[in-house]
Scaffold this motif. Structure first.
Motif, mmCIF file in Angstrom:
data_model
loop_
_atom_site.group_PDB
_atom_site.id
_atom_site.type_symbol
_atom_site.label_atom_id
_atom_site.label_comp_id
_atom_site.label_asym_id
_atom_site.label_seq_id
_atom_site.Cartn_x
_atom_site.Cartn_y
_atom_site.Cartn_z
ATOM 1 N N LEU A 177 79.735 41.802 56.155
ATOM 2 C CA LEU A 177 78.853 42.752 55.478
ATOM 3 C C LEU A 177 79.572 44.084 55.313
ATOM 4 N N ASP A 178 79.335 44.744 54.159
ATOM 5 C CA ASP A 178 80.002 46.016 53.878
ATOM 6 C C ASP A 178 78.973 47.073 53.522
ATOM 7 N N THR A 179 78.868 48.101 54.384
ATOM 8 C CA THR A 179 77.969 49.210 54.094
ATOM 9 C C THR A 179 78.754 50.515 54.242
ATOM 10 N N VAL A 237 91.139 52.699 55.426
ATOM 11 C CA VAL A 237 90.830 53.726 54.426
ATOM 12 C C VAL A 237 90.268 53.066 53.178
ATOM 13 N N SER A 238 89.794 53.904 52.273
ATOM 14 C CA SER A 238 89.277 53.413 50.996
ATOM 15 C C SER A 238 89.613 54.439 49.930
ATOM 16 N N ASN A 239 89.913 53.951 48.762
ATOM 17 C CA ASN A 239 90.244 54.822 47.624
ATOM 18 C C ASN A 239 91.496 55.661 47.861
ATOM 19 N N PHE A 240 92.381 55.163 48.716
ATOM 20 C CA PHE A 240 93.663 55.837 48.927
ATOM 21 C C PHE A 240 94.659 55.268 47.915
ATOM 22 N N ASN A 278 92.859 48.823 53.111
ATOM 23 C CA ASN A 278 92.537 49.835 52.103
ATOM 24 C C ASN A 278 91.610 49.181 51.092
ATOM 25 N N GLN A 279 90.383 49.723 50.969
ATOM 26 C CA GLN A 279 89.392 49.163 50.035
ATOM 27 C C GLN A 279 89.455 49.973 48.739
ATOM 28 N N ILE A 280 89.864 49.317 47.657
ATOM 29 C CA ILE A 280 90.053 50.029 46.378
ATOM 30 C C ILE A 280 89.429 49.238 45.228
ATOM 31 N N PRO A 315 84.312 43.864 42.636
ATOM 32 C CA PRO A 315 85.106 42.725 42.156
ATOM 33 C C PRO A 315 84.629 42.197 40.803
ATOM 34 N N PHE A 316 83.385 42.573 40.404
ATOM 35 C CA PHE A 316 82.891 42.224 39.059
ATOM 36 C C PHE A 316 82.895 43.454 38.153
ATOM 37 N N ALA A 317 83.560 44.521 38.571
ATOM 38 C CA ALA A 317 83.553 45.784 37.818
ATOM 39 C C ALA A 317 82.124 46.241 37.524
ATOM 40 N N GLU A 318 81.188 45.870 38.439
ATOM 41 C CA GLU A 318 79.760 46.184 38.259
ATOM 42 C C GLU A 318 79.262 45.728 36.887
ATOM 43 N N GLY A 319 79.870 44.677 36.351
ATOM 44 C CA GLY A 319 79.425 44.134 35.060
ATOM 45 C C GLY A 319 79.942 44.891 33.842
ATOM 46 N N LYS A 371 78.364 42.202 45.325
ATOM 47 C CA LYS A 371 76.968 42.567 45.617
ATOM 48 C C LYS A 371 76.034 41.898 44.614
ATOM 49 N N SER A 372 74.931 41.367 45.096
ATOM 50 C CA SER A 372 73.829 40.968 44.220
ATOM 51 C C SER A 372 72.553 41.080 45.024
ATOM 52 N N VAL A 373 71.474 41.462 44.356
ATOM 53 C CA VAL A 373 70.185 41.482 45.059
ATOM 54 C C VAL A 373 69.471 40.133 44.891
ATOM 55 N N HIS A 374 70.063 39.227 44.099
ATOM 56 C CA HIS A 374 69.425 37.939 43.816
ATOM 57 C C HIS A 374 70.008 36.833 44.694
ATOM 58 N N LYS A 375 69.100 36.119 45.373
ATOM 59 C CA LYS A 375 69.544 35.116 46.340
ATOM 60 C C LYS A 375 70.385 34.021 45.679
ATOM 61 N N GLU A 376 69.969 33.596 44.460
ATOM 62 C CA GLU A 376 70.726 32.502 43.820
ATOM 63 C C GLU A 376 72.128 32.979 43.435
ATOM 64 N N ARG A 377 72.263 34.260 43.061
ATOM 65 C CA ARG A 377 73.602 34.779 42.753
ATOM 66 C C ARG A 377 74.432 34.947 44.033
ATOM 67 N N MET A 378 73.765 35.321 45.121
ATOM 68 C CA MET A 378 74.506 35.414 46.406
ATOM 69 C C MET A 378 75.121 34.060 46.714
ATOM 70 N N GLU A 384 75.761 31.618 44.594
ATOM 71 C CA GLU A 384 76.816 31.332 43.591
ATOM 72 C C GLU A 384 78.120 32.040 43.979
ATOM 73 N N ASN A 385 78.018 33.308 44.315
ATOM 74 C CA ASN A 385 79.217 34.092 44.625
ATOM 75 C C ASN A 385 79.904 33.618 45.918
ATOM 76 N N PHE A 386 79.117 32.965 46.774
ATOM 77 C CA PHE A 386 79.667 32.487 48.054
ATOM 78 C C PHE A 386 80.421 31.161 47.882
HETATM 79 N N1 LIG Z 1 84.713 52.028 48.776
HETATM 80 C C1 LIG Z 1 84.122 52.400 47.673
HETATM 81 O O1 LIG Z 1 84.309 53.526 47.173
HETATM 82 C C2 LIG Z 1 83.197 51.445 46.990
HETATM 83 C C3 LIG Z 1 82.757 51.678 45.673
HETATM 84 C C4 LIG Z 1 81.906 50.723 45.076
HETATM 85 C C5 LIG Z 1 81.537 49.583 45.774
HETATM 86 N N2 LIG Z 1 81.963 49.391 47.069
HETATM 87 C C6 LIG Z 1 81.595 48.162 47.846
HETATM 88 O O2 LIG Z 1 81.896 47.014 47.037
HETATM 89 C C7 LIG Z 1 80.701 46.228 46.881
HETATM 90 C C8 LIG Z 1 80.707 45.502 45.558
HETATM 91 O O3 LIG Z 1 80.856 46.392 44.479
HETATM 92 P P1 LIG Z 1 79.640 46.850 43.538
HETATM 93 O O4 LIG Z 1 78.346 46.586 44.193
HETATM 94 O O5 LIG Z 1 79.925 48.249 43.135
HETATM 95 O O6 LIG Z 1 79.792 45.957 42.223
HETATM 96 P P2 LIG Z 1 80.101 44.415 41.888
HETATM 97 O O7 LIG Z 1 79.964 43.568 43.092
HETATM 98 O O8 LIG Z 1 81.352 44.383 41.097
HETATM 99 O O9 LIG Z 1 78.950 44.082 40.853
HETATM 100 C C9 LIG Z 1 77.598 44.071 41.196
HETATM 101 C C10 LIG Z 1 76.819 43.797 39.908
HETATM 102 O O10 LIG Z 1 77.048 42.465 39.443
HETATM 103 C C11 LIG Z 1 75.811 41.771 39.322
HETATM 104 N N3 LIG Z 1 76.066 40.388 39.753
HETATM 105 C C12 LIG Z 1 76.426 39.982 40.995
HETATM 106 N N4 LIG Z 1 76.645 38.661 41.023
HETATM 107 C C13 LIG Z 1 76.420 38.209 39.769
HETATM 108 C C14 LIG Z 1 76.493 36.933 39.168
HETATM 109 N N5 LIG Z 1 76.859 35.861 39.878
HETATM 110 N N6 LIG Z 1 76.178 36.812 37.851
HETATM 111 C C15 LIG Z 1 75.818 37.902 37.132
HETATM 112 N N7 LIG Z 1 75.727 39.149 37.648
HETATM 113 C C16 LIG Z 1 76.037 39.299 38.959
HETATM 114 C C17 LIG Z 1 74.850 42.506 40.213
HETATM 115 O O11 LIG Z 1 73.542 42.418 39.720
HETATM 116 P P3 LIG Z 1 72.286 41.996 40.666
HETATM 117 O O12 LIG Z 1 72.398 42.791 41.947
HETATM 118 O O13 LIG Z 1 71.105 42.358 39.832
HETATM 119 O O14 LIG Z 1 72.430 40.512 40.875
HETATM 120 C C18 LIG Z 1 75.346 43.958 40.098
HETATM 121 O O15 LIG Z 1 74.828 44.551 38.917
HETATM 122 C C19 LIG Z 1 79.587 47.281 47.030
HETATM 123 O O16 LIG Z 1 78.324 46.687 47.242
HETATM 124 C C20 LIG Z 1 80.112 48.108 48.181
HETATM 125 O O17 LIG Z 1 79.872 47.430 49.392
HETATM 126 C C21 LIG Z 1 82.789 50.296 47.682
#
Ligand SMILES: NC(=O)c1ccc[n+]([C@@H]2O[C@H](COP(=O)([O-])OP(=O)(O)OC[C@H]3O[C@@H](n4cnc5c(N)ncnc54)[C@H](OP(=O)(O)O)[C@@H]3O)[C@@H](O)[C@H]2O)c1
Length: 286
Positions: free
Chosen positions: A43-45, A134-137, A156-158, A185-189, A228-235, A237-239
């Protein structure tokens, strides 16, 4: 679960679950419970996500033994400096309802980085963190801290995804023995991520989705991922990305998607520093 072995011998699962942008505590707790049920054990918070407490509650309620979970949190900028960071570590542990985290990261490369990092080093020595990092280094900052700190960062988390593959940054991380971890990892879509034709057609050969193909590409590139996903079925899938292997040709094809540019913002500009100071001031943290 495949693991990366960090430079101090700690094993870190290659896939985890991130909780950025789930500020509602009840929702975050539900998400983490669903993720643990789906099989996630990493888990990452972060302090700045304001949901450490929900993560701690979910871990406690899940019944999964604490020792089976790899738990990461990150130090927020307003807590930098040795004394403030030392106190902030204990506050994170209290919110997470645990006496140690598996990984404590400095979230940003600004302000009193060395003071805050010394607090992480002491936390590691005291058993409050099994690994630190570290992160973003960016490569120059990473080389600096890896060379001058007493304990070399473990991670290093980037920002890393198919459009920003961080090839040079990863070369530098490898040179210093620091594990690469991808945020977004999904570029937030962004950039119509989930409709990318290359990922779609390569994934179809393996019966896998765009998201699964993108995660598999990073894992095979030795990058830890925390989608990250808030949807259980996507969690779920991603796993489900450990039952196939992309061929060398498919890896090379996906490598061509790299633009070497951030889809968010760079962390090595005055504007980035000003933006973060703006956040902190806006929240009344300074
Ligand atoms: N160190 C840092 O500065 C930093 C910056 C950003 C993020 N992070 C960490 O990295 C984690 C992941 O990055 P992130 O949350 O920014 O973005 P992400 O994982 O690249 O993308 C999340 C987005 O993708 C959607 N998604 C997830 N699985 C999907 C699927 N199978 N099909 C379609 N859409 C899908 C999610 O929507 P739904 O939720 O609606 O499913 C959400 O909108 C964060 O939660 C955080 O822990 C760290």
């Amino acid at each position: 679960m495949e693991c990366a072995t960090l430079n101090n011998g700690v094993e870190m699962p290659m896939l985890g679950y991130g909780v950025f942008q789930i500020p509602d505590l009840a929702e975050c707790e539900r998400c983490v419970l669903d993720a643990l049920e789906a099989g996630y054990r990493h888990l990452d918070t972060a302090q700045s996500y304001f949901n450490e407490e929900a993560v701690g509650n979910a871990v406690e309620r899940s019944g999964v033994p604490r020792g089976e979970i790899f738990l990461t949190t990150k130090m927020w900028l307003s807590n930098y400096g040795y004394e403030k960071a030392t106190a902030a570590i204990d506050r994170s542990l209290a919110r997470l309802k645990t006496d140690y985290v598996d990984l404590f990261l400095l979230h940003q490369p600004f302000s009193d980085v060395y003071g805050a990092y010394r607090a992480l080093e002491d936390a590691r020595k005291a058993g409050k963190a099994r690994a630190i990092g570290v992160s973003n280094f960016y490569p120059d900052r990473l080389a600096d801290i890896a060379s001058f700190a007493q304990i070399k960062p473990q991670v290093n988390q980037i920002e890393t995804h198919v459009y920003q593959q961080q090839k040079y940054a990863r070369e530098v991380l490898a040179r210093y023995g620091v594990q690469a971890e991808a945020w977004a990892p999904f570029a937030e879509g962004k950039n119509d991520f989930f409709n990318n034709e290359t990922l779609k057609s390569i994934g179809a050969k393996y019966g896998k989705s765009v998201g699964q193909t993108a995660l598999r590409f990073l894992i095979q590139s030795n990058v830890v991922v925390i989608p990250k996903s808030v949807h259980k079925e996507r969690m779920a899938e991603n796993f489900n990305v450990f039952d196939f292997t992309l061929s060398a040709e498919d890896m090379a094809e996906i490598e061509k998607l790299d633009t070497s540019e951030s889809l968010f913002f760079r962390h090595d500009t005055p504007e980035a520093v000003e933006m973060f100071i703006g956040y902190i001031k806006g929240r009344g943290e300074v």
